[in-house]
Design a protein around this motif. Structure first.
Motif, PDB file in Angstrom:
ATOM      1  N   UNK A  93      51.611 -48.130  56.220  1.00  8.67           N
ATOM      2  CA  UNK A  93      52.668 -47.264  55.673  1.00  8.67           C
ATOM      3  C   UNK A  93      53.771 -48.096  55.033  1.00  8.67           C
ATOM      4  N   UNK A  94      54.135 -49.200  55.677  1.00  8.71           N
ATOM      5  CA  UNK A  94      55.163 -50.083  55.130  1.00  8.71           C
ATOM      6  C   UNK A  94      54.688 -50.724  53.829  1.00  8.71           C
ATOM      7  N   UNK A  95      53.433 -51.088  53.782  1.00  8.69           N
ATOM      8  CA  UNK A  95      52.897 -51.703  52.572  1.00  8.69           C
ATOM      9  C   UNK A  95      52.986 -50.746  51.393  1.00  8.69           C
ATOM     10  N   UNK A  96      52.545 -49.516  51.597  1.00  7.91           N
ATOM     11  CA  UNK A  96      52.579 -48.529  50.524  1.00  7.91           C
ATOM     12  C   UNK A  96      54.017 -48.246  50.106  1.00  7.91           C
ATOM     13  N   UNK A  97      54.912 -48.122  51.070  1.00  3.75           N
ATOM     14  CA  UNK A  97      56.323 -47.866  50.754  1.00  3.75           C
ATOM     15  C   UNK A  97      56.923 -49.010  49.939  1.00  3.75           C
ATOM     16  N   UNK A  98      56.610 -50.225  50.311  1.00  2.00           N
ATOM     17  CA  UNK A  98      57.112 -51.391  49.579  1.00  2.00           C
ATOM     18  C   UNK A  98      56.588 -51.412  48.149  1.00  2.00           C
ATOM     19  N   UNK A  99      55.323 -51.098  47.988  1.00  2.00           N
ATOM     20  CA  UNK A  99      54.745 -51.069  46.651  1.00  2.00           C
ATOM     21  C   UNK A  99      55.368 -49.975  45.800  1.00  2.00           C
ATOM     22  N   UNK A 100      55.711 -48.864  46.425  1.00  2.00           N
ATOM     23  CA  UNK A 100      56.376 -47.787  45.693  1.00  2.00           C
ATOM     24  C   UNK A 100      57.750 -48.233  45.184  1.00  2.00           C
ATOM     25  N   UNK A 101      58.445 -49.044  45.964  1.00  2.00           N
ATOM     26  CA  UNK A 101      59.746 -49.557  45.526  1.00  2.00           C
ATOM     27  C   UNK A 101      59.564 -50.435  44.299  1.00  2.00           C
ATOM     28  N   UNK A 102      58.559 -51.268  44.323  1.00  2.00           N
ATOM     29  CA  UNK A 102      58.309 -52.132  43.171  1.00  2.00           C
ATOM     30  C   UNK A 102      57.961 -51.320  41.931  1.00  2.00           C
ATOM     31  N   UNK A 103      57.225 -50.240  42.128  1.00  2.00           N
ATOM     32  CA  UNK A 103      56.818 -49.421  40.982  1.00  2.00           C
ATOM     33  C   UNK A 103      57.986 -48.594  40.471  1.00  2.00           C
ATOM     34  N   UNK A 104      58.609 -47.876  41.337  1.00  2.00           N
ATOM     35  CA  UNK A 104      59.640 -46.923  40.915  1.00  2.00           C
ATOM     36  C   UNK A 104      61.005 -47.565  40.716  1.00  2.00           C
ATOM     37  N   UNK A 105      61.321 -48.541  41.511  1.00  2.00           N
ATOM     38  CA  UNK A 105      62.647 -49.162  41.492  1.00  2.00           C
ATOM     39  C   UNK A 105      63.753 -48.111  41.574  1.00  2.00           C
ATOM     40  N   UNK A 106      63.479 -47.074  42.329  1.00  2.00           N
ATOM     41  CA  UNK A 106      64.454 -45.994  42.477  1.00  2.00           C
ATOM     42  C   UNK A 106      64.633 -45.653  43.949  1.00  2.00           C
ATOM     43  N   UNK A 107      65.354 -46.460  44.638  1.00  2.00           N
ATOM     44  CA  UNK A 107      65.700 -46.158  46.016  1.00  2.00           C
ATOM     45  C   UNK A 107      67.053 -45.472  45.982  1.00  2.00           C
ATOM     46  N   UNK A 108      67.165 -44.356  46.677  1.00  2.00           N
ATOM     47  CA  UNK A 108      68.436 -43.641  46.640  1.00  2.00           C
ATOM     48  C   UNK A 108      69.182 -43.777  47.958  1.00  2.00           C
TER      49      UNK A 108
END
Length: 117
Positions: free
Chosen positions: A60-75
């Motif tokens: 789960x952490x891996x997927x979440x981290x990859x999503x940050x790299x893709x989206x670069x939209x942490x709110x």
């Protein structure tokens, strides 16, 4: 289908579990793609591993981290959290922020990273 075996701890820990074996192979491929800076490809493999074996440690952490790299939209409170996007603490000094921003900008710039997108 076959992911039920991942919920059984004895089956998960077994080296002969074909579902876990396939999930681990997907993680290995995700790590290779990540090392090549192919974040979308890495996420694709990470999601595959998570679907195959959702209880796999760290998936789960891996997927979440990859999503940050893709989206670069942490709110944070409805706004982009630029420190989080940059991987910095809010206490980072101005020079560190500038340096990390430039590093990330180059990393995400399509013209500079054509092979990794």
């Amino acid at each position: 289908m076959g992911c039920m075996g991942c919920y059984d701890l004895q089956v998960v820990s077994s080296p002969y579990n074909p579902i876990k074996k396939e999930a681990l192979k997907a993680i290995e491929n995700a790590e290779k793609r990540f090392a090549q800076r192919d974040f979308a490809g890495a996420k694709s493999y990470g999601v595959k591993a998570k679907i195959l074996c959702p209880g796999l440690e760290g998936i789960s952490q891996m997927v979440a981290t990859l999503e940050v790299y893709i989206a670069s939209k942490v709110t944070h409170n409805g706004e982009l959290d630029y420190y989080c996007i940059l991987g910095l603490k809010p206490s980072a000094d101005t020079q560190t922020v500038k340096r990390q921003y430039k590093k990330l900008a180059v990393l995400l710039h399509l013209d500079k990273n054509i092979g990794s997108v």
